[in-house]
Design an enzyme around this catalytic site. Structure first.
Site, PDB file in Angstrom:
ATOM      1  N   CYS A  74       0.870  -1.183   0.000  1.00  0.00           N
ATOM      2  CA  CYS A  74       0.000   0.000   0.000  1.00  0.00           C
ATOM      3  C   CYS A  74       0.899   1.224   0.000  1.00  0.00           C
ATOM      4  CB  CYS A  74      -0.873  -0.030   1.257  1.00  0.00           C
ATOM      5  SG  CYS A  74      -1.860   1.456   1.550  1.00  0.00           S
ATOM      6  N   CYS A 184      -0.676   4.013  -6.403  1.00  0.00           N
ATOM      7  CA  CYS A 184      -1.550   3.271  -5.492  1.00  0.00           C
ATOM      8  C   CYS A 184      -1.641   1.854  -6.026  1.00  0.00           C
ATOM      9  CB  CYS A 184      -2.939   3.919  -5.436  1.00  0.00           C
ATOM     10  SG  CYS A 184      -4.157   2.965  -4.500  1.00  0.00           S
TER      11      CYS A 184
END
Length: 259
Positions: A74, A184
Protein backbone atom coordinates in the site's frame (compact mmCIF):
# COMPACT_ATOMS: atom_id res chain seq x y z
CA UNK A 1 13.51 -17.48 11.36
CA UNK A 2 12.96 -20.42 8.99
CA UNK A 3 12.85 -20.54 5.19
CA UNK A 4 9.50 -22.35 5.38
CA UNK A 5 7.74 -19.45 7.14
CA UNK A 6 5.29 -17.45 4.99
CA UNK A 7 5.59 -14.04 3.38
CA UNK A 8 3.05 -11.61 4.87
CA UNK A 9 1.37 -8.97 2.68
CA UNK A 10 -1.12 -6.31 3.73
CA UNK A 11 -3.02 -3.56 1.96
CA UNK A 12 -5.92 -1.22 2.65
CA UNK A 13 -7.99 -3.63 0.57
CA UNK A 14 -7.77 -5.56 -2.67
CA UNK A 15 -5.21 -3.30 -4.40
CA UNK A 16 -2.22 -5.17 -3.03
CA UNK A 17 -3.34 -8.28 -4.90
CA UNK A 18 -1.57 -6.67 -7.88
CA UNK A 19 1.64 -6.87 -5.79
CA UNK A 20 0.80 -10.40 -4.59
CA UNK A 21 0.56 -11.60 -8.21
CA UNK A 22 4.04 -10.29 -9.01
CA UNK A 23 5.54 -11.87 -5.86
CA UNK A 24 3.79 -15.21 -6.40
CA UNK A 25 4.94 -15.29 -10.05
CA UNK A 26 8.56 -14.61 -9.09
CA UNK A 27 8.54 -16.82 -5.95
CA UNK A 28 6.09 -19.65 -6.70
CA UNK A 29 7.28 -21.88 -3.83
CA UNK A 30 6.75 -19.28 -1.10
CA UNK A 31 3.74 -19.56 1.22
CA UNK A 32 1.89 -16.24 1.42
CA UNK A 33 -0.66 -14.75 3.83
CA UNK A 34 -2.52 -11.68 2.53
CA UNK A 35 -4.58 -9.26 4.65
CA UNK A 36 -7.10 -6.99 2.93
CA UNK A 37 -8.17 -4.28 5.39
CA UNK A 38 -11.11 -3.30 3.15
CA UNK A 39 -13.27 -2.31 6.11
CA UNK A 40 -10.93 0.67 6.65
CA UNK A 41 -10.33 1.50 2.97
CA UNK A 42 -9.35 3.93 1.65
CA UNK A 43 -6.28 4.77 3.78
CA UNK A 44 -5.50 7.75 1.56
CA UNK A 45 -7.98 10.10 3.25
CA UNK A 46 -6.95 9.21 6.84
CA UNK A 47 -4.53 11.02 9.16
CA UNK A 48 -0.93 9.85 9.46
CA UNK A 49 -1.61 8.70 13.03
CA UNK A 50 -4.55 6.56 11.91
CA UNK A 51 -2.56 5.06 9.03
CA UNK A 52 0.25 4.11 11.44
CA UNK A 53 -2.25 2.54 13.86
CA UNK A 54 -3.84 0.45 11.09
CA UNK A 55 -0.43 -0.58 9.71
CA UNK A 56 0.66 -1.62 13.22
CA UNK A 57 -2.48 -3.75 13.63
CA UNK A 58 -1.96 -5.47 10.27
CA UNK A 59 1.74 -6.10 10.89
CA UNK A 60 1.10 -7.64 14.30
CA UNK A 61 -1.56 -9.96 12.85
CA UNK A 62 0.89 -11.20 10.23
CA UNK A 63 3.64 -11.64 12.82
CA UNK A 64 1.25 -13.77 14.90
CA UNK A 65 1.16 -16.06 11.84
CA UNK A 66 5.00 -16.30 11.94
CA UNK A 67 5.59 -14.34 8.72
CA UNK A 68 9.32 -14.05 7.96
CA UNK A 69 8.97 -10.80 5.99
CA UNK A 70 6.21 -8.17 5.72
CA UNK A 71 5.33 -6.52 2.40
CA UNK A 72 3.41 -3.26 2.85
CA UNK A 73 1.52 -3.45 -0.47
CA UNK A 74 0.00 0.00 0.00
CA UNK A 75 1.59 3.26 -1.12
CA UNK A 76 -0.21 5.31 1.55
CA UNK A 77 0.83 2.96 4.37
CA UNK A 78 4.42 2.88 3.08
CA UNK A 79 4.83 6.62 2.75
CA UNK A 80 3.26 7.29 6.17
CA UNK A 81 4.14 4.29 8.34
CA UNK A 82 7.20 2.43 7.00
CA UNK A 83 9.68 4.17 9.33
CA UNK A 84 7.51 3.39 12.37
CA UNK A 85 7.21 -0.28 11.36
CA UNK A 86 10.93 -0.71 10.69
CA UNK A 87 11.82 0.95 13.99
CA UNK A 88 9.40 -1.18 16.03
CA UNK A 89 9.50 -4.70 14.55
CA UNK A 90 12.46 -7.02 14.20
CA UNK A 91 11.50 -8.44 10.81
CA UNK A 92 12.36 -7.26 7.27
CA UNK A 93 9.72 -4.86 5.96
CA UNK A 94 9.35 -4.05 2.25
CA UNK A 95 7.47 -0.94 1.19
CA UNK A 96 6.00 0.35 -2.05
CA UNK A 97 6.15 3.91 -3.27
CA UNK A 98 5.45 5.62 -6.59
CA UNK A 99 8.13 4.89 -9.22
CA UNK A 100 9.01 8.53 -9.79
CA UNK A 101 12.72 7.87 -10.46
CA UNK A 102 12.42 5.82 -13.70
CA UNK A 103 9.74 8.15 -15.05
CA UNK A 104 11.77 11.29 -14.29
CA UNK A 105 14.92 9.80 -15.84
CA UNK A 106 13.23 8.59 -19.03
CA UNK A 107 10.74 11.35 -19.87
CA UNK A 108 11.43 13.14 -23.15
CA UNK A 109 8.62 15.68 -22.66
CA UNK A 110 10.01 16.63 -19.21
CA UNK A 111 6.47 16.18 -17.90
CA UNK A 112 5.21 13.19 -15.92
CA UNK A 113 1.92 12.45 -14.22
CA UNK A 114 1.47 10.91 -10.77
CA UNK A 115 -1.94 9.45 -9.94
CA UNK A 116 -2.06 8.70 -6.21
CA UNK A 117 -4.03 9.08 -3.00
CA UNK A 118 -4.04 12.26 -0.93
CA UNK A 119 -2.21 10.38 1.84
CA UNK A 120 0.65 9.46 -0.49
CA UNK A 121 0.99 12.83 -2.25
CA UNK A 122 1.02 14.78 1.03
CA UNK A 123 3.55 12.48 2.73
CA UNK A 124 7.08 13.48 3.67
CA UNK A 125 8.58 10.41 1.94
CA UNK A 126 6.84 11.12 -1.37
CA UNK A 127 7.93 14.76 -1.38
CA UNK A 128 11.51 13.80 -0.50
CA UNK A 129 11.64 11.26 -3.37
CA UNK A 130 10.02 13.67 -5.81
CA UNK A 131 12.42 16.45 -4.85
CA UNK A 132 15.41 14.13 -5.26
CA UNK A 133 14.65 12.67 -8.69
CA UNK A 134 12.28 15.10 -10.41
CA UNK A 135 13.95 18.47 -9.93
CA UNK A 136 14.14 19.28 -13.66
CA UNK A 137 10.82 17.68 -14.58
CA UNK A 138 7.28 19.04 -14.34
CA UNK A 139 5.34 16.64 -12.10
CA UNK A 140 1.55 16.82 -12.47
CA UNK A 141 0.12 15.32 -9.29
CA UNK A 142 -3.52 14.23 -9.28
CA UNK A 143 -5.41 12.79 -6.31
CA UNK A 144 -7.38 9.76 -7.53
CA UNK A 145 -10.49 10.67 -5.56
CA UNK A 146 -13.09 7.90 -5.74
CA UNK A 147 -10.90 5.36 -7.56
CA UNK A 148 -10.07 3.11 -4.59
CA UNK A 149 -13.74 3.07 -3.60
CA UNK A 150 -14.76 2.07 -7.16
CA UNK A 151 -12.22 -0.76 -7.30
CA UNK A 152 -13.14 -1.95 -3.79
CA UNK A 153 -16.73 -2.19 -5.05
CA UNK A 154 -15.61 -4.33 -8.01
CA UNK A 155 -16.36 -1.49 -10.43
CA UNK A 156 -12.90 -1.14 -11.96
CA UNK A 157 -14.24 -1.42 -15.52
CA UNK A 158 -17.54 0.44 -15.60
CA UNK A 159 -18.66 3.53 -17.57
CA UNK A 160 -18.77 5.62 -14.38
CA UNK A 161 -15.16 4.71 -13.49
CA UNK A 162 -14.08 5.49 -17.05
CA UNK A 163 -15.78 8.90 -16.85
CA UNK A 164 -14.10 9.61 -13.50
CA UNK A 165 -10.69 8.69 -14.95
CA UNK A 166 -11.28 10.92 -17.98
CA UNK A 167 -11.80 13.88 -15.65
CA UNK A 168 -8.78 13.04 -13.47
CA UNK A 169 -6.45 12.72 -16.46
CA UNK A 170 -7.30 16.13 -17.96
CA UNK A 171 -4.57 18.15 -16.14
CA UNK A 172 -1.96 15.59 -17.24
CA UNK A 173 -3.10 15.50 -20.86
CA UNK A 174 -3.05 19.30 -20.92
CA UNK A 175 0.68 19.16 -20.09
CA UNK A 176 1.42 16.40 -22.67
CA UNK A 177 2.90 13.91 -20.19
CA UNK A 178 4.72 10.90 -21.63
CA UNK A 179 4.89 8.87 -18.39
CA UNK A 180 2.09 8.12 -15.94
CA UNK A 181 3.16 6.77 -12.54
CA UNK A 182 0.51 4.79 -10.66
CA UNK A 183 0.94 5.71 -7.01
CA UNK A 184 -1.55 3.27 -5.49
CA UNK A 185 -1.50 -0.53 -5.61
CA UNK A 186 -5.20 -0.52 -6.54
CA UNK A 187 -4.58 1.40 -9.77
CA UNK A 188 -2.98 -1.35 -11.94
CA UNK A 189 -6.52 -2.75 -12.25
CA UNK A 190 -7.34 0.44 -14.18
CA UNK A 191 -4.61 -0.07 -16.80
CA UNK A 192 -7.01 -1.39 -19.52
CA UNK A 193 -9.13 1.80 -19.28
CA UNK A 194 -6.06 4.03 -18.94
CA UNK A 195 -4.64 2.58 -22.16
CA UNK A 196 -7.89 3.51 -23.92
CA UNK A 197 -7.87 7.06 -22.60
CA UNK A 198 -4.19 7.97 -22.92
CA UNK A 199 -2.23 8.76 -26.09
CA UNK A 200 -0.26 5.74 -27.35
CA UNK A 201 3.09 7.33 -26.45
CA UNK A 202 2.31 7.52 -22.71
CA UNK A 203 4.12 4.83 -20.71
CA UNK A 204 2.31 3.59 -17.58
CA UNK A 205 4.55 2.59 -14.67
CA UNK A 206 3.55 0.70 -11.53
CA UNK A 207 5.79 -0.68 -8.79
CA UNK A 208 4.64 -4.31 -8.56
CA UNK A 209 7.50 -6.01 -10.36
CA UNK A 210 10.13 -3.92 -8.51
CA UNK A 211 8.58 -4.83 -5.14
CA UNK A 212 8.66 -8.54 -6.05
CA UNK A 213 12.33 -8.30 -7.06
CA UNK A 214 13.19 -6.47 -3.82
CA UNK A 215 11.34 -9.10 -1.76
CA UNK A 216 13.35 -11.86 -3.43
CA UNK A 217 16.61 -9.93 -2.98
CA UNK A 218 16.04 -9.38 0.76
CA UNK A 219 14.97 -12.99 1.40
CA UNK A 220 17.99 -14.26 -0.54
CA UNK A 221 20.41 -11.95 1.28
CA UNK A 222 19.11 -13.20 4.65
CA UNK A 223 19.18 -16.86 3.61
CA UNK A 224 15.38 -17.07 3.89
CA UNK A 225 14.40 -17.99 0.31
CA UNK A 226 12.29 -21.15 0.24
CA UNK A 227 13.97 -23.27 -2.42
CA UNK A 228 11.78 -26.31 -1.83
CA UNK A 229 9.93 -27.28 -5.02
CA UNK A 230 6.33 -27.46 -3.80
CA UNK A 231 2.88 -26.03 -4.28
CA UNK A 232 2.68 -22.90 -2.15
CA UNK A 233 0.03 -22.40 0.52
CA UNK A 234 -1.78 -19.13 -0.23
CA UNK A 235 -4.24 -17.60 2.26
CA UNK A 236 -6.34 -14.48 1.71
CA UNK A 237 -8.19 -12.74 4.55
CA UNK A 238 -10.55 -9.77 4.36
CA UNK A 239 -12.63 -7.94 6.96
CA UNK A 240 -15.29 -6.88 4.45
CA UNK A 241 -16.61 -8.69 1.38
CA UNK A 242 -14.93 -12.02 0.50
CA UNK A 243 -16.83 -12.07 -2.83
CA UNK A 244 -15.15 -8.88 -4.08
CA UNK A 245 -11.66 -10.02 -3.07
CA UNK A 246 -12.37 -13.37 -4.72
CA UNK A 247 -13.15 -11.49 -7.95
CA UNK A 248 -9.49 -10.37 -8.05
CA UNK A 249 -7.92 -13.71 -6.98
CA UNK A 250 -10.31 -16.32 -8.41
CA UNK A 251 -7.78 -19.16 -8.11
CA UNK A 252 -7.33 -18.87 -4.34
CA UNK A 253 -9.54 -19.34 -1.27
CA UNK A 254 -10.66 -16.16 0.48
CA UNK A 255 -11.70 -16.06 4.15
CA UNK A 256 -13.56 -13.48 6.22
CA UNK A 257 -11.68 -12.39 9.34
CA UNK A 258 -12.85 -9.79 11.86
CA UNK A 259 -9.74 -7.65 12.39
Amino acid sequence: MKKSQPIGIFDSGIGGTSIFKEIHTLLPSEDIIYLADSFNAPYGIKSKEKIIALSKKNTELLLQESCKIIVVACNTATTNAIDFLRNNYDVPIIGIEPAIKPAALKTKQKAIGILATKGTLSSELFNKTSGLFAKDVEVIEVIGSGLVEAIEAGEENTPSTKKLLEELLQPMLAKSIDYLVLGCSHYPYLIPILQELLPKNVVIIDSGEAVARQTKFILNSLGLLNEEQKKASISFYTNKSPEILKHFVPDHPVHYLDF
